[in-house]
Design an enzyme around this catalytic site. Structure first.
Site, PDB file in Angstrom:
ATOM      1  N   ASP A 350      -1.303   5.918   4.178  1.00 26.64           N
ATOM      2  CA  ASP A 350      -0.378   6.524   3.518  1.00 26.64           C
ATOM      3  C   ASP A 350      -0.909   7.605   2.627  1.00 26.64           C
ATOM      4  O   ASP A 350      -2.091   7.316   2.256  1.00 26.64           O
ATOM      5  CB  ASP A 350       0.390   5.572   2.636  1.00 26.64           C
ATOM      6  CG  ASP A 350       1.882   5.932   1.983  1.00 26.64           C
ATOM      7  OD1 ASP A 350       1.868   7.091   1.312  1.00 26.64           O
ATOM      8  OD2 ASP A 350       2.749   5.402   1.947  1.00 26.64           O
ATOM      9  N   ASN A 407      10.954  -1.323   3.474  1.00 25.11           N
ATOM     10  CA  ASN A 407      12.044  -0.832   2.730  1.00 25.11           C
ATOM     11  C   ASN A 407      13.496  -0.424   3.899  1.00 25.11           C
ATOM     12  O   ASN A 407      13.155   0.246   5.014  1.00 25.11           O
ATOM     13  CB  ASN A 407      11.905   0.632   1.861  1.00 25.11           C
ATOM     14  CG  ASN A 407      11.205   0.149   0.744  1.00 25.11           C
ATOM     15  OD1 ASN A 407      11.262  -0.708   0.088  1.00 25.11           O
ATOM     16  ND2 ASN A 407       9.829   0.910   0.628  1.00 25.11           N
ATOM     17  N   GLY A 411      14.968   2.719  -1.332  1.00 28.17           N
ATOM     18  CA  GLY A 411      13.677   2.888  -1.358  1.00 28.17           C
ATOM     19  C   GLY A 411      12.985   3.415  -0.111  1.00 28.17           C
ATOM     20  O   GLY A 411      11.818   3.540   0.025  1.00 28.17           O
ATOM     21  N   GLN A 412      13.715   3.640   0.816  1.00 26.67           N
ATOM     22  CA  GLN A 412      13.178   4.289   2.148  1.00 26.67           C
ATOM     23  C   GLN A 412      13.475   5.688   1.994  1.00 26.67           C
ATOM     24  O   GLN A 412      14.591   6.442   1.734  1.00 26.67           O
ATOM     25  CB  GLN A 412      13.925   3.662   3.085  1.00 26.67           C
ATOM     26  CG  GLN A 412      13.394   4.169   4.552  1.00 26.67           C
ATOM     27  CD  GLN A 412      14.324   3.511   5.762  1.00 26.67           C
ATOM     28  OE1 GLN A 412      15.156   2.644   5.579  1.00 26.67           O
ATOM     29  NE2 GLN A 412      13.723   3.564   7.303  1.00 26.67           N
ATOM     30  N   SER A 413      12.452   6.426   2.242  1.00 25.73           N
ATOM     31  CA  SER A 413      12.486   7.813   2.571  1.00 25.73           C
ATOM     32  C   SER A 413      12.013   8.458   3.759  1.00 25.73           C
ATOM     33  O   SER A 413      12.674   9.477   4.192  1.00 25.73           O
ATOM     34  CB  SER A 413      11.286   8.382   1.635  1.00 25.73           C
ATOM     35  OG  SER A 413       9.998   8.112   1.926  1.00 25.73           O
ATOM     36  N   HIS A 418       8.940   1.602   9.178  1.00 22.91           N
ATOM     37  CA  HIS A 418       7.498   1.252   8.949  1.00 22.91           C
ATOM     38  C   HIS A 418       7.263   0.226   7.994  1.00 22.91           C
ATOM     39  O   HIS A 418       7.801  -0.134   7.182  1.00 22.91           O
ATOM     40  CB  HIS A 418       6.839   2.686   8.216  1.00 22.91           C
ATOM     41  CG  HIS A 418       7.889   3.010   7.330  1.00 22.91           C
ATOM     42  ND1 HIS A 418       9.046   3.600   7.159  1.00 22.91           N
ATOM     43  CD2 HIS A 418       7.542   3.222   5.600  1.00 22.91           C
ATOM     44  CE1 HIS A 418       9.515   4.093   6.133  1.00 22.91           C
ATOM     45  NE2 HIS A 418       8.740   3.592   5.313  1.00 22.91           N
ATOM     46  N   HIS A 420       4.615  -1.064   5.099  1.00 18.09           N
ATOM     47  CA  HIS A 420       3.409  -0.934   4.302  1.00 18.09           C
ATOM     48  C   HIS A 420       2.705  -2.098   4.220  1.00 18.09           C
ATOM     49  O   HIS A 420       3.177  -3.239   4.070  1.00 18.09           O
ATOM     50  CB  HIS A 420       4.244  -0.571   2.864  1.00 18.09           C
ATOM     51  CG  HIS A 420       5.218   0.511   2.747  1.00 18.09           C
ATOM     52  ND1 HIS A 420       4.752   1.657   2.372  1.00 18.09           N
ATOM     53  CD2 HIS A 420       6.403   0.829   3.079  1.00 18.09           C
ATOM     54  CE1 HIS A 420       5.996   2.650   2.286  1.00 18.09           C
ATOM     55  NE2 HIS A 420       6.853   1.871   2.632  1.00 18.09           N
TER      56      HIS A 420
HETATM   57  P1  AMP Z   1       9.258   4.516   2.246  1.00 19.42           P
HETATM   58  O1  AMP Z   1       9.486   5.228   0.995  1.00 19.42           O
HETATM   59  O2  AMP Z   1       9.392   3.168   2.671  1.00 19.42           O
HETATM   60  O3  AMP Z   1      10.190   5.152   3.483  1.00 19.42           O
HETATM   61  O4  AMP Z   1       7.655   4.847   2.879  1.00 19.42           O
HETATM   62  C1  AMP Z   1       7.586   6.140   3.426  1.00 19.42           C
HETATM   63  C2  AMP Z   1       5.913   6.255   3.068  1.00 19.42           C
HETATM   64  O5  AMP Z   1       5.437   7.311   3.959  1.00 19.42           O
HETATM   65  C3  AMP Z   1       5.527   6.903   1.739  1.00 19.42           C
HETATM   66  O6  AMP Z   1       4.822   5.755   0.884  1.00 19.42           O
HETATM   67  C4  AMP Z   1       5.131   8.066   1.927  1.00 19.42           C
HETATM   68  O7  AMP Z   1       3.900   8.428   0.996  1.00 19.42           O
HETATM   69  C5  AMP Z   1       4.469   8.086   3.473  1.00 19.42           C
HETATM   70  N1  AMP Z   1       4.434   9.131   3.934  1.00 19.42           N
HETATM   71  C6  AMP Z   1       5.364  10.222   4.345  1.00 19.42           C
HETATM   72  N2  AMP Z   1       4.885  11.167   5.003  1.00 19.42           N
HETATM   73  C7  AMP Z   1       3.527  10.930   5.380  1.00 19.42           C
HETATM   74  C8  AMP Z   1       2.607  11.559   6.211  1.00 19.42           C
HETATM   75  N3  AMP Z   1       2.916  12.756   6.915  1.00 19.42           N
HETATM   76  N4  AMP Z   1       1.603  10.922   6.107  1.00 19.42           N
HETATM   77  C9  AMP Z   1       1.142   9.960   5.586  1.00 19.42           C
HETATM   78  N5  AMP Z   1       1.995   9.132   4.793  1.00 19.42           N
HETATM   79  C10 AMP Z   1       3.220   9.656   4.785  1.00 19.42           C
END
Ligand code: AMP
Length: 455
Positions: A350, A407, A411-413, A418, A420
Site C-alpha cells: 500500500d 472495507n 471506508g472503501q476508496s 482488496h 489489507h
Molecule cells: P480502501 O480505502 O479500503 O479502498 O483501501 C484502498 C487502499 O489502496 C488505500 O490504503 C490506498 O492507500 C491504497 N492505494 C490506492 N491506490 C494505490 C496504488 N496505486 N498503489 C498502492 N496503494 C494504493
C-alpha cells in the site's frame, strides 16, 4: 448523546455519506482530526507561540497553537471557565489538527496573569484577545484568516465568548460549551435560603484567582446582573452561526434556554443555530471525543477541509470501473512494489501505509468490487495469500501480529475488492483513516523483507 439542528446549513453540512440531506445521520461521522495526526509540513510545521495581550492596563498571558501550512488559517479563540481548571487542551489540539490556529488567554488575575480578576475584566480580556487576532501585524505573523475567526468558550468562557462575538460584528461565529449564565446567579445570591451555598460555590473556585473573593464576585453579580445576562447576549449573536453544547448532568437546562432565546431572535439567514446535548458532566468527562467531533464538524462550515472524515466511501452497488487504480495495476499501467504474484492473486505494498509493511491482496481475475460480489473460490484464494503475507510480515519485520481489514462501501476508496494485511505493533492502535503516502524507498525496503520471508 442527543443532537438537534435548528437550521438548515448545519444539518446540510452534517448530513453524512448516502444520507438524505434533510435527515440527521444515524451515526454522525467522526472527523479525522479527532483521531489522527496530520502529516508534518517541513516548511511550515505546526508550532506554539507564547505572548501577552494588552488589556485593562496589564498584559495577560496568552498562547496560540499554530496550524501547519502557509495558507491563512481559520482561527479559534478559546476562553476558559471560572476559574478554568478544565483547560480543554485536548479540544484545542484537535481543532489545531483540523487546520485551525487556536489561541488561549488567561484572564487578568487568573492563573498568573497580572491584575485583579472580575467578570467585567474577563469580558474586556476576551474582547481584547479577539482584537489581538484582528491586528494586521498578528494576522500576518500567525497566518490568521481574519474573515474566519470563531470564539469558543467553556462554562464562564461561554459567556465571555458570546460577549466577545457580540462586540465584534466581524466574528464569524460562537461556540458556547455548557455556558454559565452568570447574571442568573443573582437569584440564588439574593435568596437567603440559597445564598450560603451560592457563595461557597464561588469561593471554592477562587484559589487560582488574584485580587478577588467570593463576596466581591457575588457583589459584582448582584449589581451588574443585567450585563451578565447570557440569554440576552445569545439573542444578540443569533445573527451568526452559533453552536450550543449542553451537558445533561450540569448546564443543559441553561443551554436550552440560551437556544430558545437565540432561536427567537434569529433574524438573519446567516444565523444558524446548532444544539447538541451530551450525557455527561460540566467537564464533559465522559464525552471528550464527542465534544471534539461536534465542534470540528461545526467548524467545517467555515473550512470544509477541517471536518474531513477519515472513512468516507463509495456505493456498495455499481458497475465495475475498468479505470480504477487496481484494474490499472493488474494491467501493468501503474507502478507497485510487488510482494507476491501467481496466476490469480497479486499482493503489493500500500503506498499510504497504516503501518510500515502494509500490504494489499487482490484478485487478478475477479471483477468483484466488494465482499458481496466475490465467489467463495476467489475469496479463499485471496485469504490463503493474505495469511501467508501476514506470516511473512511477522517473520520478515519482527512484528507481533497482523490485522486483516476489508472495507465494503464505507471506508472503501478503490472499487476492486482488496484485503489489507497490516502489520501490528503490540499496544499500538490502528487508525482507520486516510494515511499520508509513505516514502517509496522505505516501502521498497520493507517489501523486500516481506517478499524474502514469503513461504
Ligand atoms: P480502501 O480505502 O479500503 O479502498 O483501501 C484502498 C487502499 O489502496 C488505500 O490504503 C490506498 O492507500 C491504497 N492505494 C490506492 N491506490 C494505490 C496504488 N496505486 N498503489 C498502492 N496503494 C494504493
Amino acid at each position: 448523546m442527543t443532537r438537534l439542528f435548528a437550521a438548515g446549513l448545519a444539518a446540510l453540512m452534517l448530513a453524512g455519506f448516502a444520507t438524505p440531506v434533510d435527515a440527521e445521520p444515524r451515526f454522525a461521522p467522526i472527523p479525522q482530526a479527532v483521531v489522527a495526526d496530520p502529516a508534518r509540513d517541513p516548511a511550515h510545521p505546526a508550532d506554539m507561540a507564547v505572548f501577552t495581550v494588552p488589556t485593562g492596563g496589564v498584559r495577560v498571558n496568552a498562547m496560540m497553537y499554530l496550524a501547519s501550512g502557509d495558507r491563512p488559517h481559520p482561527t479559534m479563540l478559546m476562553l476558559h471557565g471560572f476559574p478554568g481548571n478544565e483547560t480543554n487542551i485536548d479540544l484545542m489540539q484537535a481543532v489545531r489538527r483540523a487546520g485551525w490556529n487556536v489561541m488561549r488567554i488567561n484572564y487578568r488575575g487568573s492563573w498568573g496573569s497580572p491584575g485583579k480578576f472580575s467578570f467585567a475584566g474577563s469580558r474586556a480580556d476576551g474582547e481584547a484577545a479577539l482584537a489581538f487576532l484582528r491586528d494586521p501585524a498578528n494576522v500576518a505573523k500567525y497566518r490568521i484568516d481574519p474573515s474566519r475567526i470563531v470564539v469558543a468558550g467553556h462554562s464562564m468562557g461561554g459567556f465571555m465568548a458570546a460577549d466577545a462575538v457580540a462586540a465584534d460584528p466581524k466574528a464569524a461565529g460562537a461556540i458556547l460549551i455548557d455556558a454559565w449564565d452568570i447574571g442568573k446567579q443573582k437569584a440564588d445570591l439574593v435568596d437567603p435560603t440559597k445564598r450560603k451555598a451560592a457563595l461557597e460555590g464561588l469561593r471554592e473556585n477562587t484559589p487560582p484567582l488574584a485580587g478577588t473573593s467570593a463576596e466581591l464576585l457575588a457583589r459584582e453579580i448582584e449589581t451588574t446582573s443585567a450585563k451578565l445576562d447570557l440569554e440576552a447576549l445569545s439573542a444578540r449573536i443569533a445573527d451568526r452561526p452559533l453552536l450550543l453544547i449542553g451537558a445533561e448532568h450540569a448546564g443543559a437546562p441553561t443551554t436550552r434556554k440560551l437556544a430558545a432565546a437565540a432561536r427567537q431572535a434569529q433574524n438573519s439567514p446567516k444565523g444558524t443555530l446548532t444544539e447538541a446535548y451530551m450525557d455527561t458532566d460540566h467537564s464533559f468527562s465522559d464525552s471528550r471525543i464527542a465534544l471534539e467531533a461536534e465542534v470540528i464538524r461545526w467548524l467545517g462550515q467555515f473550512d470544509p477541509a477541517s471536518a474531513k472524515v477519515g472513512t468516507p466511501g463509495i456505493p456498495l452497488k455499481a458497475a465495475y470501473d475498468e479505470t480504477n487504480p487496481f484494474a490499472r495495476i493488474i494491467r501493468g499501467e501503474l507502478p507497485i512494489f510487488k510482494v507476491y504474484e501467481d496466476d490469480q492473486v497479486l499482493a503489493f505494498m500500500d503506498y499510504a501505509p497504516a503501518e510500515p509493511g502494509h500490504v494489499l491482496v487482490i484478485s487478478k481475475t475477479s471483477k468483484a468490487r466488494n465482499l458481496l460480489e466475490i465467489s467463495p473460490q476467489d475469496l479463499s484464494r485471496l485469504m490463503a495469500v493474505a495469511a501467508r503475507v501476514g506470516q511473512a510480515q511477522v517473520d520478515g519485520l519482527g512484528v507481533a501480529g497482523f490485522t486483516i481489514v476489508q472495507n465494503n462501501g464505507v471506508g472503501q476508496s478503490v472499487p476492486h475488492l482488496h484485503i489489507h494485511v497490516i502489520p501490528r505493533v503490540a499496544g499500538k492502535p490502528l487508525m482507520f483513516v486516510e494515511n499520508a503516502k509513505g516514502d517509496p524507498k522505505e516501502i521498497e525496503a520493507t517489501a523486500a523483507k516481506i517478499r524474502g520471508a514469503m513461504k
